[in-house]
Design a protein around this motif. Sequence first.
Motif, PDB file in Angstrom:
ATOM      1  N   UNK A 100      42.129  34.536   6.952  1.00 41.84           N
ATOM      2  CA  UNK A 100      42.448  34.997   8.228  1.00 41.84           C
ATOM      3  C   UNK A 100      42.972  33.739   9.154  1.00 41.84           C
ATOM      4  N   UNK A 101      44.098  34.093   9.636  1.00 43.12           N
ATOM      5  CA  UNK A 101      45.060  32.988   9.968  1.00 43.12           C
ATOM      6  C   UNK A 101      45.320  33.209  11.392  1.00 43.12           C
ATOM      7  N   UNK A 102      45.117  32.278  12.178  1.00 41.61           N
ATOM      8  CA  UNK A 102      45.334  32.545  13.781  1.00 41.61           C
ATOM      9  C   UNK A 102      46.740  32.375  14.152  1.00 41.61           C
ATOM     10  N   UNK A 103      47.278  33.412  14.898  1.00 36.16           N
ATOM     11  CA  UNK A 103      48.625  33.806  15.083  1.00 36.16           C
ATOM     12  C   UNK A 103      49.788  32.594  14.910  1.00 36.16           C
ATOM     13  N   UNK A 104      49.377  31.494  15.782  1.00 36.01           N
ATOM     14  CA  UNK A 104      49.892  30.306  16.118  1.00 36.01           C
ATOM     15  C   UNK A 104      50.287  29.537  14.751  1.00 36.01           C
ATOM     16  N   UNK A 105      49.493  29.827  13.915  1.00 32.95           N
ATOM     17  CA  UNK A 105      49.444  28.903  12.494  1.00 32.95           C
ATOM     18  C   UNK A 105      50.116  29.572  11.465  1.00 32.95           C
ATOM     19  N   UNK A 106      50.363  30.906  11.554  1.00 32.90           N
ATOM     20  CA  UNK A 106      50.986  31.620  10.411  1.00 32.90           C
ATOM     21  C   UNK A 106      52.434  31.009  10.011  1.00 32.90           C
ATOM     22  N   UNK A 107      53.210  30.478  10.436  1.00 33.72           N
ATOM     23  CA  UNK A 107      54.400  29.935   9.784  1.00 33.72           C
ATOM     24  C   UNK A 107      54.006  28.666   9.116  1.00 33.72           C
ATOM     25  N   UNK A 108      53.134  27.972   9.995  1.00 33.82           N
ATOM     26  CA  UNK A 108      52.866  26.629   9.140  1.00 33.82           C
ATOM     27  C   UNK A 108      52.068  26.837   7.668  1.00 33.82           C
ATOM     28  N   UNK A 109      51.272  27.693   7.868  1.00 30.95           N
ATOM     29  CA  UNK A 109      50.280  28.177   6.811  1.00 30.95           C
ATOM     30  C   UNK A 109      51.330  28.631   5.529  1.00 30.95           C
TER      31      UNK A 109
END
Length: 96
Positions: free
Chosen positions: A17-26
């Motif tokens: 479960x990834x916060x929307x703001x972190x998706x590109x970095x992840x």
Amino acid sequence: MKRHQNPVASALMAKRNIAPADRPRVKAECLQLLATLRLDRAQMQLISGFIDTYLRLNAKETEIFRAEIGSIEPEEREEVMQIVTSWMEEGIQQGL
């Protein structure tokens, strides 16, 4: 990001479960990890396909993702870009 030698770790990182703001970095981190594993082509495609499926990015996220990739070391960036290029090639083949 902690470096693991387990290809499954890279795949599962994309599923959590990834916060929307972190998706590109992840997504960038997943691919960086995958690039360090030096897997054979079939394994690489399988795991990178899993990552791409579970971390589909919208246009804005894709811009951020590209910036993330652009900020990593040139050698590692080349490895990651080979993975991304293989997705594009596969998509073109499926489109034909």
